[in-house]
Design a protein around this motif. Structure first.
Motif, PDB file in Angstrom:
ATOM      1  N   GLU A 140      35.436  72.220  -7.710  1.00  0.00           N
ATOM      2  CA  GLU A 140      36.684  72.819  -8.182  1.00  0.00           C
ATOM      3  C   GLU A 140      36.804  74.301  -7.822  1.00  0.00           C
ATOM      4  O   GLU A 140      37.812  74.922  -8.157  1.00  0.00           O
TER       5      GLU A 140
ATOM      6  N   GLN B 267      37.953  80.944 -22.554  1.00  0.00           N
ATOM      7  CA  GLN B 267      37.564  79.945 -21.542  1.00  0.00           C
ATOM      8  C   GLN B 267      38.452  78.717 -21.629  1.00  0.00           C
ATOM      9  O   GLN B 267      38.902  78.188 -20.614  1.00  0.00           O
ATOM     10  N   ASP B 268      38.700  78.263 -22.846  1.00  0.00           N
ATOM     11  CA  ASP B 268      39.575  77.100 -23.014  1.00  0.00           C
ATOM     12  C   ASP B 268      40.951  77.376 -22.418  1.00  0.00           C
ATOM     13  O   ASP B 268      41.542  76.544 -21.721  1.00  0.00           O
TER      14      ASP B 268
ATOM     15  N   ASP C 288      30.983  77.659 -16.557  1.00  0.00           N
ATOM     16  CA  ASP C 288      30.434  76.303 -16.631  1.00  0.00           C
ATOM     17  C   ASP C 288      31.512  75.228 -16.608  1.00  0.00           C
ATOM     18  O   ASP C 288      31.237  74.084 -16.268  1.00  0.00           O
ATOM     19  N   PHE C 289      32.731  75.589 -16.953  1.00  0.00           N
ATOM     20  CA  PHE C 289      33.765  74.553 -16.971  1.00  0.00           C
ATOM     21  C   PHE C 289      34.242  74.193 -15.564  1.00  0.00           C
ATOM     22  O   PHE C 289      34.992  73.246 -15.390  1.00  0.00           O
ATOM     23  N   LEU C 290      33.820  74.954 -14.581  1.00  0.00           N
ATOM     24  CA  LEU C 290      34.191  74.623 -13.204  1.00  0.00           C
ATOM     25  C   LEU C 290      33.093  73.797 -12.564  1.00  0.00           C
ATOM     26  O   LEU C 290      31.925  74.177 -12.605  1.00  0.00           O
ATOM     27  N   SER C 291      33.482  72.683 -11.989  1.00  0.00           N
ATOM     28  CA  SER C 291      32.480  71.905 -11.255  1.00  0.00           C
ATOM     29  C   SER C 291      32.368  72.472  -9.846  1.00  0.00           C
ATOM     30  O   SER C 291      33.180  73.295  -9.429  1.00  0.00           O
TER      31      SER C 291
ATOM     32  N   MET D 289      33.326  85.621 -21.062  1.00  0.00           N
ATOM     33  CA  MET D 289      34.574  85.151 -21.644  1.00  0.00           C
ATOM     34  C   MET D 289      34.262  84.449 -22.952  1.00  0.00           C
ATOM     35  O   MET D 289      33.313  83.660 -23.022  1.00  0.00           O
ATOM     36  N   THR D 290      35.038  84.737 -23.962  1.00  0.00           N
ATOM     37  CA  THR D 290      34.815  84.039 -25.227  1.00  0.00           C
ATOM     38  C   THR D 290      35.216  82.577 -25.048  1.00  0.00           C
ATOM     39  O   THR D 290      36.036  82.255 -24.177  1.00  0.00           O
ATOM     40  N   PRO D 291      34.664  81.685 -25.883  1.00  0.00           N
ATOM     41  CA  PRO D 291      34.992  80.263 -25.710  1.00  0.00           C
ATOM     42  C   PRO D 291      36.490  79.971 -25.757  1.00  0.00           C
ATOM     43  O   PRO D 291      36.986  79.162 -24.996  1.00  0.00           O
ATOM     44  N   GLU D 292      37.216  80.661 -26.643  1.00  0.00           N
ATOM     45  CA  GLU D 292      38.648  80.353 -26.712  1.00  0.00           C
ATOM     46  C   GLU D 292      39.369  80.823 -25.450  1.00  0.00           C
ATOM     47  O   GLU D 292      40.297  80.164 -24.979  1.00  0.00           O
TER      48      GLU D 292
ATOM     49  N   ALA E 238      40.779  77.639 -18.611  1.00  0.00           N
ATOM     50  CA  ALA E 238      40.563  76.304 -18.043  1.00  0.00           C
ATOM     51  C   ALA E 238      41.858  75.507 -18.052  1.00  0.00           C
ATOM     52  O   ALA E 238      42.181  74.796 -17.095  1.00  0.00           O
ATOM     53  N   ALA E 239      42.609  75.640 -19.124  1.00  0.00           N
ATOM     54  CA  ALA E 239      43.878  74.907 -19.208  1.00  0.00           C
ATOM     55  C   ALA E 239      44.887  75.442 -18.189  1.00  0.00           C
ATOM     56  O   ALA E 239      45.624  74.672 -17.573  1.00  0.00           O
TER      57      ALA E 239
ATOM     58  N   ILE F  34      42.057  72.346 -15.546  1.00  0.00           N
ATOM     59  CA  ILE F  34      40.797  71.607 -15.672  1.00  0.00           C
ATOM     60  C   ILE F  34      41.065  70.322 -16.467  1.00  0.00           C
ATOM     61  O   ILE F  34      41.753  70.326 -17.473  1.00  0.00           O
ATOM     62  N   GLY F  35      40.499  69.233 -15.986  1.00  0.00           N
ATOM     63  CA  GLY F  35      40.724  67.955 -16.646  1.00  0.00           C
ATOM     64  C   GLY F  35      41.970  67.251 -16.140  1.00  0.00           C
ATOM     65  O   GLY F  35      42.266  66.143 -16.548  1.00  0.00           O
TER      66      GLY F  35
END
Lengths: 825, 408
Positions: free
Chosen positions: A634, A595-596, A628-631, A590-593, A599-600, A604-605
């Motif tokens: 989660e 992923q963002d 990686d954004f998942l703990s 997944m590209t970083p954007e 995640a949203a 996440i957060g």
């Protein structure tokens, strides 16, 4: 297009009509539905392959696929079938029906089918869920018998009130139940899941996807109350008649030969059929004009439902009347109230001169005491059975080995119990190696949702599609699949660029756009699209136009709704859960954007309790890696390794397979198979370093193989790869046992002659040996080498049978000496 | 390319693995080559950015360039081009024999992700392409302070040079005697004052021209960064370092795997402190390689972290892990809408330990009218051919009222 606008003309010449039909398929038929229809119709052998062969650009591909399908059906002379099947599924799409009309050859039964199902449109809140639950419990009863030289044909409706008990009207069984009760089991049969196709008219009708059950013999009648002569024509009963009505309820509690209520709805596992629990006496009261809902099988037609209102109770207190439309053959149907609690059993048409016509049921509270003593106190099973097979009924089994964590995740998600933990809606399969089954997860999901339209599957990335790399693409895919109108896409926040600030304080912040603005926009649209108010007039007008297309008279109540000057508003929940599978990880990251953005959308957060309700309706599956954004807390994380042994997993699968048919696999059988699996695993591990095909091998153990799997021995006499005809042998146990219990398994066998269970519960073996021998001869002819080794748990080398507990046997067949050294294929 | 490898390519094409099918039928190899050659010129134009090609066309052009075996270099490409190159390369990922000179997927991904990391900053300062002039103006004082704090770029003037010499000498002495400290600069300003733009300009000046020192940018506006555990922040730090310094990427990836718990080999660092220490060691190797003196860590949009005490604790834990027993080369710039006492005031910290870093606080004031006029003029000239500078005064007044001085 509103229902008031005139219908466009269908172009006259055949070529234009065909182009119009192709266009309509590409435009109106969702991809998933198209695949489903094509696979069910069976003319196109491999739909996926057909799609892959269309090499047009993305936007032209649907047209190309539609054209190829039309051509394929036309060649087979089956275009009318294809068109009819699509019409049945897309009866709401006026333009589609118009385009398909020239290609439909509508036999009368198709018309009936349209009518039988049309009121499915009028769904209230939670109605879909209730129908999903209860329709599989309602059955069609069909009988045919000869009495006094005259052939009688009977049909009725009934419903499960126990694992093997149905409740229906006594008169469904006609005179035979009075004059020759012992013959009833051989002359009647009960059918479940008859949702489409021709009417059921005979008790020996065998069809795919329709579950046929025989009545228990000889004690099929568990409890009953006799019929009342003239029932439905009694308006003002005197005291004597009232007393008679209180003794003659015209109901029958019938035992079936199999515990169909304990089975799963599909042989592959999943949800059980279960049964309807009768409410406690006096717990349900009916108010005038309160809702009555009656699923029914009119004339043996596919199941249909009508909605009406309660009118009155007769003076005897035993009969209730309502204005629900009922046809012949619906006697015995369950009468539900608004909350889907049983209030009665339909038994008659109420027709008295000077009175409004109505339909009539026996009020449950008056005869409940007759039935309840025979019902088990056990609660219906509400835990879905582990899914063990994802193949459709007409296909060879495609077994699910292992994946306990994933299956539990899916089961929990499919159930209506809201999950409170984020890990309950986010799943990650960590599968660094090929062949671990991560993409197979999507197929499991498809199978799990086959009978649950409220669960939508959205695939991001697949073996033939790259993962979308931009936020807009991901947002559009999710929005489209979850019913957001395309017109809404224009309001998606514009991607920040350097040309101009976008008019807000954060209009130039790309990260905030991907992490906040677009997710907020999408979630808002999803909420609106999911749970919305619809004007029933639109649906009614659509029905009227359907009727016009098929030259039918539209009922007055539908016309009244269509002509209502005021909107007739009803709340509709379009989908319950969206399952978003992100596949092709990690080969396509997944590209970083993206992923963002993802995640949203997950939240996440944000604390789970603070996420939006629509967010909690999205289930996420990451197939390949855990982002990686998942703990750890989660997500439900499953580590897949094709190199791991599958002994226990196969044993669990086998148990589920038999439990789905409400049968128990003996421990010794499980043990035999576990040994076999372990043996195969060891052989495989010795021969191959590449583990990517290991699970595939395990799967093939339990399914019929089109070709025997064999490897030749090496000419130098050393042991070559020796995994042999396990594909053919391995399926035997399943077929053997399953065939005895469910005919669908026999249908699942590609080549019936290979189904060795017909004469013996353990298999003859000779067929298998013969196929090995043929393979060896073929090899000799082609390659000059003809030695084939095989493993079989069920038969000896000479083909004789040693019984179910026969040890794992290694055999070898030589057809002459190999001429030269050769390598394993 | 041998015929059989071409056969594999064609097989892959027919299997639908490509974005742009080269032929609807089954072309012979020569026809395929002919087709590829016929596109060469238009592909070059698309890849050079001389057309209004959409994403699919860009990816297709890259795919054909890869198949021709003569792909242009990936350096200094806009993000859209690099995205296309990555998609094309991913489409070929199962092809066994690709022409020599075609970069592997990891290389394509590294170029893309590095450029994508910078892209939001470039948009903020109005820079059309990497290395080209931007629309940022003024805030020279603040920029000078930032430059001096990091002390990597060439000084602009004698005063700045002298000031930096003093600071550097002091740091050097401290470090020599073992009590060198990490430096922390906090920058606070209310929303809309151009804080992010200033940071973007600062980061672009430092990070983009040449990757001469380790630099990591954590923007808590990103959903993948906010509220994350110290381990996750370390993984993101390692990822960004790997993008700029590919030589260390395998080592950093092993470290990340250990943090993810997916690898028990090579670098079994499951402990946060140990992982931070390893990351510090790798960073110091990079510093030695590049002969740089500073590892710059930028923490942007800190107000998001400040809203969540747990997230702030995690951030502090991450910093502590990275610093370990001491990391004097580390310079941290933290920007937010308010002061950040959690980082600057030991009294505000739960443990009340002495701060492991030296603190410099900076507060960004509103943009002066003169600066605002200059910025509006830059923007106007960039966007409107017949720009009248007199309009800037009118607009700058409005801009000041609205945003107080954002870059645009």
């Amino acid at each position: 297009m509103s229902g008031n606008e005139p219908m466009p003309d269908v172009p006259g010449d055949p070529a234009s009509q065909k182009e119009n039909f192709i266009w309509a398929i590409a435009t109106y038929v969702p991809e998933q539905l198209l695949a489903w229809v094509v696979q069910n119709e069976g003319v196109v052998e491999d739909y996926e392959e057909l799609v892959k062969l269309q090499t047009e650009a993305n936007e032209e591909r649907p047209i190309a696929v539609a054209r190829a399908l039309v051509a394929a059906y036309e060649v087979e002379g089956q275009l009318h079938r294809f068109a009819s099947a699509l019409c049945r599924e897309l009866r709401w799409a006026r333009e589609f029906l118009l385009a398909a009309t020239p290609f439909v050859v509508p036999p009368k039964t198709n018309h009936e089918a349209f009518y039988a199902r049309r009121d499915n449109f009028f769904r209230g809140e939670n109605l879909q869920r209730a129908l999903d639950e209860h329709l599989p419990q309602v059955c069609c009863i069909v009988g045919r018998y000869e009495l006094d030289g005259e052939v009688q044909q009977r049909s009725g409706t009934g419903f499960l009130v126990g694992p093997n008990l149905i409740l229906t009207a006594m008169h469904v069984f006609g005179d035979l139940a009075v004059r020759d009760q012992a013959r009833v089991p051989e002359c009647f049969a009960v059918y479940f899941d008859h949702v489409k196709g021709e009417p059921l008219l005979r008790p020996n009708d065998s069809r795919q996807r329709v579950r046929r059950v025989q009545l228990a013999s000889p004690s099929w009648l568990v409890a009953s109350s006799p019929i009342l002569s003239g029932d439905g024509r009694i308006d003002e009963p005197d005291a004597a008649m009232i007393a008679t009505m209180r003794q003659r309820f015209d109901v029958a509690l019938v035992a079936l030969a199999e515990e169909v209520g304990a089975e799963t709805l599909t042989p592959g596992g999943g949800r059980r059929r279960s049964w309807i629990t009768l409410p406690a006496s006096g717990s349900v009261t009916l108010e005038r004009d309160s809702r009555i809902v009656i699923p029914q099988y009119p004339f043996g037609e596919p199941c249909s439902i009508d909605f009406g209102r309660y009118k009155e109770r007769c003076r005897s207190g035993t009969r209730i009347r309502y204005n629900v439309e009922m046809g012949r053959g619906t006697s015995g149907a369950p009468c539900f109230d608004r909350e889907f609690r049983i209030v009665g059993v339909h038994n008659a048409y109420f027709q008295v001169p000077g009175r409004d016509e109505a339909n009539q049921a026996i009020y449950l509270d008056t005869f409940g005491s007759l039935i309840r003593p025979h019902l088990s106190n056990a609660a219906p099973p509400d835990v879905p059975l582990r899914l063990w097979n994802i193949a459709r009924q007409s296909e060879p089994p495609r077994v699910v080995i292992g994946r306990e964590l994933f299956l539990d995740f899916v089961s929990a998600g499919v159930g209506e119990t809201a999950t409170t933990a984020r890990a309950g809606r986010v799943y990650a399969a960590v599968a660094p190696l090929e062949g671990s089954g991560k993409t197979f997860s999507v197929e499991i999901l498809r199978a799990a949702f086959a009978d649950r339209p409220a669960h939508r599957l959205i695939e991001l990335g697949s073996p033939s599609e790259l993962l979308p790399s931009q936020v807009e693409s991901v947002a559009r895919i999710i929005a489209e699949r979850l019913g957001v109108p395309a017109t809404e896409f224009a309001s998606m926040p514009t991607r920040p660029g350097i040309d101009l600030p976008q008019g807000s304080l954060d209009g130039d912040k790309l990260r905030r756009w991907a992490s906040e603005l677009v997710p907020r926009w999408l979630l808002n649209r999803l909420e609106q699209a999911r749970d919305c108010e619809v004007d029933k007039r639109e649906a009614a007008r659509s029905l009227i136009e359907q009727d016009r297309i098929f030259n039918r008279v539209t009922p007055a109540d539908i016309v009244a709704i269509a002509n209502s000057p005021e909107p007739v508003i009803e709340r509709v929940e379009k989908w319950a859960y969206g399952w978003i599978a992100v596949d092709r990880l990690p080969e396509s990251a997944m590209t970083p954007e993206v992923q963002d953005f993802v995640a949203a959308l997950i939240g996440i957060g944000t604390h789970e309790a603070s996420t939006l309700s629509v967010q909690r309706r999205l289930r996420w599956l990451f197939l390949g890696i855990k982002p990686d954004f998942l703990s750890e807390t989660e997500a439900t994380v499953e580590h897949l390794d094709p190199g791991q042994g599958a002994e226990q997993e196969v044993a669990a699968m086998l148990r589920s397979a038999f439990a789905a048919a409400n049968q128990r696999l003996r421990d010794d059988e499980v043990e035999d198979w576990s040994k076999l699996i372990a043996g195969v695993g060891r052989v495989y591990d010795q021969q191959y370093t590449d583990k990517s095909k290991r699970y595939e091998w395990m799967q093939k153990l339990s399914q019929p193989a089109p070709q025997p799997y064999f490897r030749e021995s090496r000419a130098d006499g050393k042991a070559g790869p020796q995994v042999a005809v396990l594909g053919a042998a391995g399926r035997s146990l399943l077929c053997i046992r399953a065939c005895r219990f469910r005919c669908s398994f026999r249908e699942a066998t590609a080549e019936p002659t290979r189904c060795s269970c017909r004469s013996s519960p353990v298999g003859r073996g000779s067929n298998r040996r013969a196929s090995v021998y043929r393979a060896a001869r073929r090899e000799k002819r082609n390659r000059g080498s003809g030695a084939v080794s095989y493993l079989s748990p069920l038969c000896t080398e000479d083909g004789s049978n040693r019984g179910e507990n026969a040890p794992l046997k290694r055999g070898r067949i030589d057809v002459g000496r190999p001429k030269a050294a050769s390598h394993a294929r | 390319m041998r015929d059989d490898s071409r056969g594999r390519v064609i097989h892959a094409l027919s299997a639908g693995r490509v974005i742009d099918a080269l032929s609807a039928g089954n072309p012979s190899i020569s026809a395929l080559n002919e087709r590829l050659r016929s596109h060469a010129e238009s592909d070059d134009r698309i890849i050079a950015g001389h057309t209004d090609a959409d994403d699919e066309e860009i990816a297709s052009a890259w795919l054909r360039a890869f198949l021709r075996g003569s792909p242009p270099p990936l350096d200094h490409r806009p993000v859209a081009q690099l995205r296309g190159a990555l998609r094309a390369r991913e489409a070929l990922h199962q092809i066994e024999l690709v022409p020599p000179g075609v970069p592997d997927i990891d290389e394509c991904r590294r170029h893309f992700e590095l450029t994508e990391l910078i892209e939001p900053l470039r948009i903020l300062v109005g820079q059309s392409l990497p290395g080209e002039p931007d629309r940022f103006a003024r805030r020279q004082t603040e920029l000078r302070k930032l430059r001096g704090f990091v002390d990597v770029l060439r000084s602009e003037g004698a005063i700045e040079m002298g000031s930096r010499w003093v600071s550097r000498s002091a740091r050097s002495v401290s470090s020599t005697f073992g009590f060198g400290q990490t430096r922390l600069l906090t920058m606070s300003a209310r929303g809309g004052l151009g804080k992010s733009t200033l940071l973007a300009k600062f980061v672009l000046d430092h990070a983009v021209p040449r990757h001469e020192f380790p630099f990591v940018y954590l923007d808590f506006d990103r959903a993948t960064i906010r509220g994350r555990t110290p381990e996750q922040l370390l993984i993101e730090t390692a990822r960004q370092l790997g993008l700029s310094f590919p030589k260390y990427q395998p080592e950093l990836e092993r470290l990340s795997d250990a943090l993810r718990g997916v690898s028990a080999t090579a670098t079994p660092a499951t402990d946060l402190g140990e992982a931070g220490h390893l990351l510090q060691i790798i960073s110091k190797q990079i510093l030695a390689d590049t002969q740089a003196s500073t590892f710059l860590l930028v923490l942007d949009t800190m107000e998001v972290v400040q809203n969540d005490s747990e997230a702030m604790d995690d951030l502090v834990e991450f910093l502590n892990a990275l610093i370990g027993l001491g990391f004097p080369e580390l310079a941290v710039v933290a920007a937010g809408r308010a002061e950040i006492p959690e980082l600057t005031d030991s009294g505000a910290r739960e443990k009340r330990d002495p701060l492991p870093w030296s603190v410099t606080k900076e507060e960004l004031g509103p943009l002066s009218v003169g600066d605002a006029v200059d910025m509006v003029n830059l923007l106007g000239r960039a966007l409107i051919l017949s720009w009248n500078p007199a309009w800037a005064h009118t607009i700058a007044g409005a801009a000041k009222t609205r945003t107080g001085g954002a870059s645009h």
